[in-house]
Design an enzyme around this catalytic site. Structure first.
Site, PDB file in Angstrom:
ATOM      1  N   ARG A 125       0.816  -1.232   0.000  1.00  0.00           N
ATOM      2  CA  ARG A 125       0.000   0.000   0.000  1.00  0.00           C
ATOM      3  C   ARG A 125       0.838   1.266   0.000  1.00  0.00           C
ATOM      4  O   ARG A 125       0.385   2.322   0.439  1.00  0.00           O
ATOM      5  CB  ARG A 125      -0.978   0.027   1.182  1.00  0.00           C
ATOM      6  CG  ARG A 125      -1.985  -1.114   1.145  1.00  0.00           C
ATOM      7  CD  ARG A 125      -3.176  -0.865   2.058  1.00  0.00           C
ATOM      8  NE  ARG A 125      -3.985  -2.071   2.128  1.00  0.00           N
ATOM      9  CZ  ARG A 125      -3.806  -3.041   3.017  1.00  0.00           C
ATOM     10  NH1 ARG A 125      -2.875  -2.922   3.935  1.00  0.00           N
ATOM     11  NH2 ARG A 125      -4.568  -4.101   3.004  1.00  0.00           N
ATOM     12  N   LYS A 176       1.953  11.532 -11.251  1.00  0.00           N
ATOM     13  CA  LYS A 176       1.080  10.596 -11.977  1.00  0.00           C
ATOM     14  C   LYS A 176       1.861   9.328 -12.283  1.00  0.00           C
ATOM     15  O   LYS A 176       2.928   9.370 -12.896  1.00  0.00           O
ATOM     16  CB  LYS A 176       0.598  11.221 -13.284  1.00  0.00           C
ATOM     17  CG  LYS A 176      -0.519  12.233 -13.111  1.00  0.00           C
ATOM     18  CD  LYS A 176      -1.097  12.599 -14.473  1.00  0.00           C
ATOM     19  CE  LYS A 176      -2.197  13.648 -14.349  1.00  0.00           C
ATOM     20  NZ  LYS A 176      -2.742  14.025 -15.653  1.00  0.00           N
ATOM     21  N   GLU A 233       7.181  18.531 -25.193  1.00  0.00           N
ATOM     22  CA  GLU A 233       6.580  18.956 -23.919  1.00  0.00           C
ATOM     23  C   GLU A 233       7.252  20.229 -23.393  1.00  0.00           C
ATOM     24  O   GLU A 233       6.593  21.076 -22.787  1.00  0.00           O
ATOM     25  CB  GLU A 233       6.668  17.829 -22.888  1.00  0.00           C
ATOM     26  CG  GLU A 233       5.945  16.535 -23.280  1.00  0.00           C
ATOM     27  CD  GLU A 233       4.423  16.578 -23.106  1.00  0.00           C
ATOM     28  OE1 GLU A 233       3.893  17.604 -22.639  1.00  0.00           O
ATOM     29  OE2 GLU A 233       3.761  15.578 -23.449  1.00  0.00           O
ATOM     30  N   LYS A 273       6.118  22.877 -15.189  1.00  0.00           N
ATOM     31  CA  LYS A 273       5.254  21.796 -14.723  1.00  0.00           C
ATOM     32  C   LYS A 273       5.244  21.734 -13.205  1.00  0.00           C
ATOM     33  O   LYS A 273       4.199  21.501 -12.585  1.00  0.00           O
ATOM     34  CB  LYS A 273       5.688  20.447 -15.310  1.00  0.00           C
ATOM     35  CG  LYS A 273       4.784  19.322 -14.826  1.00  0.00           C
ATOM     36  CD  LYS A 273       4.725  18.135 -15.721  1.00  0.00           C
ATOM     37  CE  LYS A 273       3.735  17.119 -15.150  1.00  0.00           C
ATOM     38  NZ  LYS A 273       3.728  15.863 -15.905  1.00  0.00           N
ATOM     39  N   GLU A 281      -5.369  17.544 -10.567  1.00  0.00           N
ATOM     40  CA  GLU A 281      -6.046  17.948 -11.790  1.00  0.00           C
ATOM     41  C   GLU A 281      -7.494  18.368 -11.568  1.00  0.00           C
ATOM     42  O   GLU A 281      -8.411  17.922 -12.254  1.00  0.00           O
ATOM     43  CB  GLU A 281      -5.970  16.806 -12.823  1.00  0.00           C
ATOM     44  CG  GLU A 281      -6.210  17.313 -14.224  1.00  0.00           C
ATOM     45  CD  GLU A 281      -5.683  16.361 -15.282  1.00  0.00           C
ATOM     46  OE1 GLU A 281      -4.744  15.612 -15.009  1.00  0.00           O
ATOM     47  OE2 GLU A 281      -6.224  16.386 -16.390  1.00  0.00           O
ATOM     48  N   ARG A 316      -4.044  22.140 -13.728  1.00  0.00           N
ATOM     49  CA  ARG A 316      -3.231  21.047 -14.262  1.00  0.00           C
ATOM     50  C   ARG A 316      -3.741  20.566 -15.618  1.00  0.00           C
ATOM     51  O   ARG A 316      -2.978  20.068 -16.439  1.00  0.00           O
ATOM     52  CB  ARG A 316      -3.180  19.889 -13.269  1.00  0.00           C
ATOM     53  CG  ARG A 316      -2.213  18.809 -13.701  1.00  0.00           C
ATOM     54  CD  ARG A 316      -1.866  17.873 -12.560  1.00  0.00           C
ATOM     55  NE  ARG A 316      -0.933  16.855 -13.012  1.00  0.00           N
ATOM     56  CZ  ARG A 316      -0.236  16.074 -12.214  1.00  0.00           C
ATOM     57  NH1 ARG A 316      -0.367  16.190 -10.906  1.00  0.00           N
ATOM     58  NH2 ARG A 316       0.584  15.167 -12.694  1.00  0.00           N
ATOM     59  N   ASN A 368      -2.526  19.578 -20.731  1.00  0.00           N
ATOM     60  CA  ASN A 368      -2.999  18.749 -21.835  1.00  0.00           C
ATOM     61  C   ASN A 368      -3.098  19.520 -23.149  1.00  0.00           C
ATOM     62  O   ASN A 368      -3.640  18.996 -24.129  1.00  0.00           O
ATOM     63  CB  ASN A 368      -4.368  18.145 -21.489  1.00  0.00           C
ATOM     64  CG  ASN A 368      -4.257  17.180 -20.344  1.00  0.00           C
ATOM     65  OD1 ASN A 368      -3.325  16.395 -20.276  1.00  0.00           O
ATOM     66  ND2 ASN A 368      -5.196  17.260 -19.409  1.00  0.00           N
ATOM     67  N   HIS A 387      -2.898  17.728 -26.444  1.00  0.00           N
ATOM     68  CA  HIS A 387      -2.972  16.289 -26.193  1.00  0.00           C
ATOM     69  C   HIS A 387      -4.252  15.624 -26.672  1.00  0.00           C
ATOM     70  O   HIS A 387      -4.308  14.408 -26.784  1.00  0.00           O
ATOM     71  CB  HIS A 387      -2.784  15.998 -24.696  1.00  0.00           C
ATOM     72  CG  HIS A 387      -1.338  16.043 -24.274  1.00  0.00           C
ATOM     73  ND1 HIS A 387      -0.546  17.163 -24.442  1.00  0.00           N
ATOM     74  CD2 HIS A 387      -0.525  15.103 -23.709  1.00  0.00           C
ATOM     75  CE1 HIS A 387       0.680  16.917 -23.990  1.00  0.00           C
ATOM     76  NE2 HIS A 387       0.716  15.678 -23.546  1.00  0.00           N
ATOM     77  N   HIS A 425      -3.524  12.200 -28.538  1.00  0.00           N
ATOM     78  CA  HIS A 425      -3.939  10.844 -28.153  1.00  0.00           C
ATOM     79  C   HIS A 425      -4.668  10.147 -29.292  1.00  0.00           C
ATOM     80  O   HIS A 425      -4.524   8.947 -29.495  1.00  0.00           O
ATOM     81  CB  HIS A 425      -4.821  10.903 -26.899  1.00  0.00           C
ATOM     82  CG  HIS A 425      -4.057  11.293 -25.669  1.00  0.00           C
ATOM     83  ND1 HIS A 425      -4.642  11.920 -24.597  1.00  0.00           N
ATOM     84  CD2 HIS A 425      -2.745  11.161 -25.357  1.00  0.00           C
ATOM     85  CE1 HIS A 425      -3.723  12.157 -23.666  1.00  0.00           C
ATOM     86  NE2 HIS A 425      -2.567  11.702 -24.105  1.00  0.00           N
ATOM     87  N   HIS A 436       4.609   9.640 -28.776  1.00  0.00           N
ATOM     88  CA  HIS A 436       3.842  10.608 -27.997  1.00  0.00           C
ATOM     89  C   HIS A 436       4.294  12.044 -28.266  1.00  0.00           C
ATOM     90  O   HIS A 436       3.474  12.925 -28.542  1.00  0.00           O
ATOM     91  CB  HIS A 436       3.944  10.299 -26.509  1.00  0.00           C
ATOM     92  CG  HIS A 436       3.161  11.249 -25.652  1.00  0.00           C
ATOM     93  ND1 HIS A 436       1.786  11.312 -25.674  1.00  0.00           N
ATOM     94  CD2 HIS A 436       3.560  12.224 -24.791  1.00  0.00           C
ATOM     95  CE1 HIS A 436       1.369  12.258 -24.845  1.00  0.00           C
ATOM     96  NE2 HIS A 436       2.424  12.824 -24.296  1.00  0.00           N
TER      97      HIS A 436
END
Lengths: 356, 356
Positions: free
Chosen positions: B113, B135, B177, B216, B226, B230, B234, B237, B241, B253
């Site tokens: 955990r 993330k 990025e 960032k 987010e 945040r 994107n 993006h 995607h 990417h």
């Protein structure tokens, strides 16, 4: 009906555990997209009642008991949620015993990096133990509960009506955790758990259950991630995990905890604490657990040392100075061995019917 | 050497991103039991240098690139950690590109955990994007990054020396990025990213990289999970995607983001914002991405609507009013379709060498 508030920690809002009959028919959640997860052997009536209230977009049946607590099952469940396009503002609802709700909670924690989670435990063990505190997860081939997340539910509904369909032995199994909460924190629970009215439909069911939940709720509110006090909830669990392992789970968790509590009571006395063994023996006689196979200390000891509560410095035991006074201690090998022999004799006596 | 502080949120302590050459040889972590996870195609020298510093109990090589981001690979890694008895006060160290560090982070978040996590990104994309913000996660057959956790690292080391071994196209991919961070927040980055000295070993590498990381870092410090700002990360993006999906990842990417930024710049202008398309076209010419196959709006549109940033109310786009002024908007179907045609013509022109 009783309500208990639980702190979720980590900036999450507190949540409420509601205990009472008929809750399955009064559920409400604000999320519009719900995934319902339940064990395949759950009474279909429970599933239908929850579906009627929450209108889930997807309902996923998972293997019964701990067979659902694998990463492979989890992968399949997550794919079902993705295929059903459950969005970030959706919710996962876990309905069933502690295994299914542990899995459902980890699914909720991980899907899209976390969505709302609700728990509907349908076993006594699930209500008293698994549903409160935010521990979720699955097993690995190497051991139980080695993977998971702390992911508090938004609400827990303990519908006491669901307990009536359980075999009596499953109810008595779950009572071990309620009795443990009595030993470590609320001695008023001890006579109530052993009372004939503590049974599905009994007069003492709701109040005793709610008070047992309140003990755990208090502990986890004060210590969400097991930095301190929460470790006391492991009273009886060091030997319990070893017994589950050596018997390959022929002894259920709640039964193993009953055995383990008596061992911990003996260790507590040996370390200078009060003699609480009459309580733990009384519980063993009341619970009538599956008898143990032939066991030796040397066969069991390695599993106690492997308990996941071991840290880099070795294995700890939770002991009791007296009722409601838990503490952490290391116990030396000679005491562990000697008390194991006495414990085994005590256990045999309760099961031979010659207990005091 | 540059240091950037990042807020971790949720009561976790802030962590530091260090950017500079030779960091692999100066690492230190307080944990005694370390698991090191790296992609199998990483230069063995990097692994050996980290092993020499951290003396990991277990080193796990995982499949290269996104092939490691599956629950099946994760299960195997977790078993390796359990078999090596990594304790709760141990640590997981992720060394490699963004895919390996995403996997390593989710392993760290889930094992027992949650244990301490450190990141050593070795690609530009990993340094600018994946390593900062907490993330972590893996893919499902149904889509990318659908499973994971927010699990901030305790520290991030961006050893700029590791970038020298990458093919130039992989470096240029990652620059997308950094350029995006320039468009949305720090316009001083734009000429620096396109400067010939922004290259492995170049005079502008460390400062430009550190400033791109700082953008960032600022965003995620203010908005860990987010809820708001945040989402601006994107930018570009939504189409990216979709392009990755329709080309089955033949377009990487960072390349897809370069294409997507130009589409978003055109949409921004169509919605009344400043015309930033000269910037995004300049970046496309600099990056020289893998050419796109024949594409129609109708083939791509369903993948934009399936973007996981969709919530229950539909798909959003991140647009720019001007440099450094991002906002969220819905764009109508007719505008999306018309700008797609214009975007495709622009892209073809840059690749035919007839760009402005």
């Amino acid at each position: 009906m009783r309500r208990i508030e639980v702190g979720a920690g980590g900036g999450a809002p507190p949540y409420t555990v509601t205990v009472g009959p008929g809750l399955l028919d009064t559920l409400e959640v604000p999320q519009r997209h719900v995934a319902l997860i339940h064990p395949e052997d759950l009474p279909p009536e429970f599933v239908a009642r929850v579906q009627a209230r929450l209108r889930p977009v997807v309902t996923v049946a998972v293997p019964a008991r701990d067979d659902c607590k694998t990463l492979a099952v989890m992968a399949g469940v997550l794919s079902r949620l993705a295929a059903a396009a459950i969005p970030r503002d959706g919710a996962v609802v876990g309905l069933g015993g502690g295994a299914a709700t542990d899995l459902a909670g980890f699914v909720a924690a991980s899907y899209l990096r976390g969505v709302a989670f609700y728990t509907l435990p349908t076993t006594l063990l699930g209500m008293v133990d698994a549903a409160v505190g935010g521990k979720t997860g699955v097993n690995l081939p190497e051991g139980k509960n080695l993977v998971g997340a702390f992911w508090p539910p938004r609400a827990v509904w303990c519908d006491t009506g669901t307990l009536a369909t359980l075999p009596p032995a499953v109810f008595r199994e779950g009572a071990a955790e309620a009795f443990k909460h009595g030993l470590m924190s609320d001695p008023s629970l001890l006579p109530r758990v052993l009372d004939p009215e503590f049974r599905p439909g009994g007069a003492l069911l709701e109040g005793t259950l709610a008070d047992a939940v309140a003990v755990k709720a208090g502990v986890v509110t004060r210590d969400l991630t097991e930095q301190g006090e929460r470790a006391f909830l492991n009273f009886g669990h060091t030997l319990a995990h070893a017994l589950e392992a050596v018997t390959d789970h022929a002894v259920s968790h709640g039964e193993a905890v009953a055995y383990g509590m008596h061992y911990a009571a003996r260790l507590s006395r040996a370390q200078g604490g009060a003699d609480l063994s009459a309580h733990t023996l009384a519980f063993l006689r009341w619970q009538r657990p599956t008898p143990l196979p032939a066991l030796t200390y040397d066969a069991v000891a390695p599993y106690m040392a492997r308990d996941k509560k071991a840290d880099a410095q070795g294995v700890r035991f939770v002991l009791l100075r007296d009722l409601g006074q838990p503490y952490l201690a290391r116990v030396t090998e000679d005491v562990l061995r000697e008390e194991f022999t006495g414990w085994l004799e005590d256990v045999r006596r309760t099961q031979g019917g010659h207990g005091a």
